[in-house]
Every structure is written in C-alpha cells, then in structure tokens.
Design a protein around this motif. Sequence first.
Motif, PDB file in Angstrom:
ATOM      1  N   PHE A 420       0.839  -1.192   0.000  1.00 36.82           N
ATOM      2  CA  PHE A 420       0.000   0.000   0.000  1.00 36.82           C
ATOM      3  C   PHE A 420       0.877   1.246   0.000  1.00 36.82           C
ATOM      4  O   PHE A 420       1.623   1.476   0.939  1.00 36.82           O
ATOM      5  N   ARG A 421       0.757   2.021  -1.058  1.00 37.81           N
ATOM      6  CA  ARG A 421       1.579   3.222  -1.194  1.00 37.81           C
ATOM      7  C   ARG A 421       0.749   4.490  -1.143  1.00 37.81           C
ATOM      8  O   ARG A 421       1.283   5.580  -1.045  1.00 37.81           O
ATOM      9  N   ARG A 422      -0.557   4.329  -1.281  1.00 33.44           N
ATOM     10  CA  ARG A 422      -1.447   5.478  -1.332  1.00 33.44           C
ATOM     11  C   ARG A 422      -1.309   6.357  -0.091  1.00 33.44           C
ATOM     12  O   ARG A 422      -0.677   5.996   0.886  1.00 33.44           O
ATOM     13  N   GLY A 423      -1.984   7.514  -0.163  1.00 34.74           N
ATOM     14  CA  GLY A 423      -1.920   8.484   0.929  1.00 34.74           C
ATOM     15  C   GLY A 423      -2.194   7.880   2.297  1.00 34.74           C
ATOM     16  O   GLY A 423      -2.845   6.849   2.418  1.00 34.74           O
ATOM     17  N   LEU A 424      -1.700   8.579   3.309  1.00 39.61           N
ATOM     18  CA  LEU A 424      -1.840   8.105   4.689  1.00 39.61           C
ATOM     19  C   LEU A 424      -2.953   8.899   5.373  1.00 39.61           C
ATOM     20  O   LEU A 424      -2.992  10.117   5.261  1.00 39.61           O
ATOM     21  N   PRO A 425      -3.862   8.218   6.074  1.00 40.05           N
ATOM     22  CA  PRO A 425      -4.932   8.977   6.742  1.00 40.05           C
ATOM     23  C   PRO A 425      -4.440   9.778   7.937  1.00 40.05           C
ATOM     24  O   PRO A 425      -3.584   9.307   8.687  1.00 40.05           O
TER      25      PRO A 425
END
Length: 462
Positions: A420-425
């Motif tokens: 998972f590389r997507r943005g971090l919450p």
Amino acid sequence: MSDRLANLPAPLEAEGVWKNVFSYHPMDVELARAEGVHLFDTKGNRYIDASGGPMAVNLGHNDPRMRAAVEAQMRDFAYVHPVLANRPRAALCNAIAEVAPEGLNATYLVSGGSEAVETAVKIARQYWVGAGKPEKHKVIACYESYHGMTLGTMALSGNAATMRPFDPMLQKWPHVRQYSDHLKPAHLDRDEWAVECARDLERLIHCEGAHSVAAFIVTPHGCGSEYGVVAPARYWEEVRRICDEYEVLLIADEVVTGFGRTGEWFGMQHFGVAPDIMTMAKGISSCFLPLGAVTVSDAINEVFRAGTPFIHGFTNGGNALSCAAGLQVIDIIKEDGLIAHCREMGERLFAQKERLLAHPTVADARGWGLFMVLEMVESKASREYFAPEKQAEQLFQSLALKNGLVFYSTLYGARRRPLFRRGLPLWVSPPLTISASEIDELVDRLDRTLGEWERMLGVAGV
Ligand SMILES: Cc1ncc(COP(=O)(O)O)c(C=O)c1O
C-alpha cells in the motif's frame, strides 16, 4: 498524583522510567492532566486532542458526571461474576438497545474493540451451527481493513504487511475490495460504481461457495487508503441484498463510528441499512474505562435463546464500573444533545476543508460529523505517501505537538509498504463536545503545521 508516581525519576526517557515498559515508545511530551478537548503536559503546555485519542474520546476529558457515576457504582460493587444478576449490566444493555438500529436488541459486553470483533465472529459461527448450517464458517473482510490486533482479528484485517510475521498462525480468510471514489471510472456515476464494488462481494461468495460463508465484516467508514470514504447508500443497499440472498450475516464494525462520532448514533444509520451484528468500543465509554459490546439482531438472538449455548466469556466482560461508565456516556450524549452538536460542529469543520485542501500534501478531506480524514500524500499527482526513510510521519507529529495539537498516529506508514503506497490517513476527530472557537483554533494550528511540514520536507509548490 500519588507520591509513588510523583517520585518516579525524571527525565522520562528510554533508559529511565520506561525501561520496564515492553514495546512502547512514547513521544517526548508527558501528559499531566486532561480537561474538555484539552491535554496539558507536565511543562504546562496545552494541546487540543485533535483525534480524540484514537477516534475514541467522544465526551470531553474529565467530565465530573463520569467520575460521579463510576464512584457511585464503586460504592455498591465494582465487580461481580456474570452468574449473578446485576443491574449495571442490564441497564447498559437496555440503553444500547434504545439507541441501536431497529431490530438489534441483545448485547454481549466485552472490554474493547478486538474482543468485540472476536465475539461477533464467534456469534456468527455458532448462529449458523445452531441454525442447522454448520458448513458456514468463512468470514469475508475487506483488504487493508483494521479490526483489531488479536490473532483472530488480525486475520480478518486485510493488511498483508502487518500480517506477515504472524502468517503461519493466521486463518486465511477471503478478502474483497471496498468502495473507492479514487478508483471510480469516469463513465460511471457513484451509484453505478457502488453497485459494481458491492458485486465483488457477490463474486467472491460464489467463488468461496455460499454454503461455506458465514459473514461479511465491514466498517462504515472505509479503511486503509480509503479511510473516511463515505460510500453511497446504494453500496450498502446492494451489500445488504447480497448478504440476504446468500445467507451471509452482515457485521458492521462500529468500533470507531459508534456513539455519535458521525452525527448519528451509529454510522450505518446514515445509509438506512441495518446489519445483523454490530460491534462497538471506544466511544461507548469514551475510554473512561475499558468497554466493548456486540449487539445482535432478534433473529440471531432467537437461535441462542432456543438453546444454543454461546461458548465464550471474558472475566472482565461487563465489569460493573465499565457498565456504569457506558451508561453515563449514553445519558450524557442524550442530555447534552451531542449528536446534534456533532453535526453542527462537523459542518463548521468541513466548511474549512478548502483551506486544508489548498496544501499540496492534502489530497482529500472526507468523512462526516466530527470525523474528518485527510489523505496525506507526497504529491497529489502520484497520490503516494512519502517513502519511509523520509520519516515524514514522525516529523509531522513533532511539528503538530510544537503547535499544540495531539494527533493519533499509528506511525504505520512504513508498515504498509510494499503493498500500500497510497496516501496516509490523518484523523481530525476531536471530542464531540468541541466548541466553534476550538474548531477554528484546531484548523488554524493544523494549517500552520502542514505549511511547516511541507517546507521542511521540501515539497514542491510550497
Ligand atoms: C474498526 C475497528 N475495529 C476494531 C478495533 C480494535 O479495537 P481495540 O483497539 O479496542 O481492540 C479498532 C481499533 O482501532 C477499529 O478501528
């Protein structure tokens, strides 16, 4: 503070007072006391509890009514084994039934969210055995979801990176994708795409064999890269249709969304879709004392009432002090009109989201009520988060602390790689008691923190 605590050696660093604390790495700030939405450190600095602990502190800190309720219970008895009838347990279960979605009336009490999820899964399994369908045992969950940290709940949570060390010990449950606005093809509207996403569940049930699938567990607030995404009601209607058609129990994990956080008592109430089983923790006691719960539909309860003995039990499930705390939380939410207040303050928070979205590192600001999730990225074009070696999360946390904000952070960005590389919450979820001026102060401080963070990381366009 007791003398024993006051006399601990300072400073509080790794080789000092923390040396006997296993696997715990505190920030430099030491908490002295908490009041309302504020935390105060031992040096007298004030912070806003910007994520309400881990999206869990729904009332203000240190509410005297909570102290009074727990003290009153303590004067009668603090604990009783569940073989004896006791009123705090009954009263809390009654109070939960009053606010839970229609048809969910019977509650089993535990001590926290992971226990609640374990309990829900065992109820689902035993329900099917009791209902004469013993082949039904599989539980489907979403990729990149989070349902807890026990071996059972980790197996449900679909994050391969955190599961890896425990791999040989974990049950291999099937996983399905969740609803995603980000991945929506341009030629579909949200409702059409919602049906497409939900039908992945149907395809998976077919592949696994409906006869073997006991339940689908899902959070109303999305998870992982899609944390805070509010799927259209159409998604939930289709999920409900699929679960009914294939006799799969729908478990809504409302550990985060329960007890007013989203502007309703429970997240699923926004969609008009009732689950069969609902898990709760965190806001149920606002973390004054450890508490969790599982509420089941009348149809499920019926099978157990008819004679299936539930094989379960934790010593502290339904601890009388925790029950007194849970009951008082429900009363305070009602008395203080906190659900309506949460909606109003949520509107004020979301009205300022453009200010946050103007930052090159904020790709999205989504959610409902006092539950805003910022998707933090290195670049909006790639939608990826910073590489772990940049230590961007650690830097963000220390700048936020300097600016008087405490955010929940799992510091888990690095652990999500490589999948998972997507943005971090980033969770903006203060106590529901927050005032209008405190919301504005929180946004001001966050805006400043983001700017400083971007400059220090050398983000383009700052
Ligand atoms: C959706 C969800 N389920 C379950 C849990 C586990 O709760 P606990 O940490 O109380 O065991 C969490 C914790 O963050 C959660 O977010």
